[in-house]
Design a protein around this motif. Structure first.
Motif: not given
Length: 374
Positions: A54-57, A77-83, A108-118
């Motif tokens: 869910x993108x949480x620490x 822990x539990x906080x979202x990186x997006x926030x 930035x959030x689009x890249x975080x949600x679909x990380x490709x290693x780029x």
């Protein structure tokens, strides 16, 4: 209590105790494993962060917190990186987001949600640059890497600056050599041309000897100039014609000569006049274009460096007019500028030949014969 009941009670109590001990041991082992993991990632020189699906620490190391020290107070822990990113954008932590906050955050959030290693670069408000790499883990989470590349960026900028300075120095050198070539070879062309013209007159033996000395001295000076300027003088090498003769033409050759130096114009007039050609001389490129439009010329001789309109622009103007239906005239560039770049520029503008100053009569006649016969 019966014997069977006692046995059951003992079994249950022993099971609970054994199960509790196993659970406690497993929990202790898990805590030790987490401690070892945290200790291991804390010694890494790069920033590392683990996020859940869910993108949480979940976990991050000390270096990660140091890199993002302006927002490290938000890590838990539990906080979202997006926030955290939203708060950082609001605080101005990301200079590239200023003025386009929503757009930057969405990307930035689009890249975080679909990380490709780029790998991607991120600039921080304190001037540092980071390289970011994020990959998906087996459980659907994300592991992120942060590397400080500030020094590399500075070195790259210094290298680019040095390259620009080198290119500027090279251009300045080329311009200096071109100026020196023009300033030295232009008067030298006049001396040699006039001496060659005198040589063809009815001179006494003493006068002919003086002219020969003049020519020898001028040629020695020409060689010295060539060595000083150190040009790849392709035009001069090509112009060393072994033989020369009068220009073969059924009718008197009509020539348009453009040069801003009056002595050089006189040299051309004397050389071609001796071969029976009619020469019309002008002082700049604009006059050359105007004269060419108004007269039927068999040949155009064009200097490059002239006021009002230079030779290259004049050649282009003539070639454009020919494209509109006017007859094509052979054009020979006669210039003190004879570097490979100058030769290429002449050819690209539409010149048929490019010969060097000081111009020799045999080289000029050879070039004229070639362009008229082609």
């Amino acid at each position: 209590m019966s014997k069977d009941g006692l046995r059951g009670w003992l079994a249950r109590n022993i099971g609970r105790r054994l199960g509790g001990r196993a659970l406690a041991a497993a929990e202790a082992e898990a805590r030790r494993a987490e401690a070892r993991l945290r200790e291991a990632i804390d010694v890494l020189p790069e920033g590392v962060v683990f996020l859940d699906a869910e993108g949480r620490y979940v976990l991050w190391n000390r270096r990660y917190a140091e890199i993002y020290h302006r927002t490290a107070d938000l890590f838990r822990p539990g906080a979202k990186l997006a926030d955290t990113l939203r708060v950082g954008v609001a605080r101005g932590d990301y200079p590239d987001a200023v003025g386009r906050e929503d757009e930057w955050l969405a990307a930035r959030l689009e890249k975080l949600q679909a990380p490709t290693g780029e790998r991607q670069e991120q600039r921080l408000a304190d001037g540092r640059w980071l390289m970011i790499e994020e990959r998906r883990t087996a459980d659907g989470g994300v592991i992120g890497l942060r590397v400080d590349i500030t020094q590399l960026k500075r070195q790259a900028a210094d290298l680019e600056d040095a390259l620009h300075r080198a290119e500027a120095a090279s251009r300045a050198k080329s311009e200096f050599l071109a100026d020196m070539s023009h300033e030295l070879r232009t008067p030298l062309n006049g001396v040699m041309g006039l001496a060659q013209a005198l040589e063809r007159q009815g001179l006494s033996d003493d006068q002919r000897a003086i002219v020969a000395e003049m020519l020898n001295s001028a040629r020695a000076l020409d060689d010295l100039v060539n060595n000083l300027l150190d040009y790849g003088d392709a035009a001069r090498e090509a112009d060393a014609a072994p033989t020369a003769g009068p220009v073969a033409h059924a009718a008197p050759l009509r020539v348009l000569a453009a040069d801003d130096n009056p002595t050089n114009r006189r040299v051309i007039e004397l050389m071609l006049g001796a071969a029976g050609a009619e020469v019309v001389s002008v002082e700049d490129g604009a006059q050359a274009v105007q004269a060419w439009r108004g007269g039927a010329f068999d040949l155009v001789l064009m200097d490059l460096r002239m006021p009002i309109m230079d030779g290259l622009d004049a050649i282009r103007a003539i070639r454009r007019a020919e494209g509109a239906g006017l007859p094509r005239a052979p054009i020979i560039v006669i210039s003190a500028n004879t570097s490979p770049g100058d030769l290429e520029a002449s050819k690209a503008a539409g010149a048929d030949r490019h010969i060097a100053k000081p111009v020799r009569a045999e080289a000029l006649f050879e070039a004229i014969s070639e362009v008229l016969e082609s």
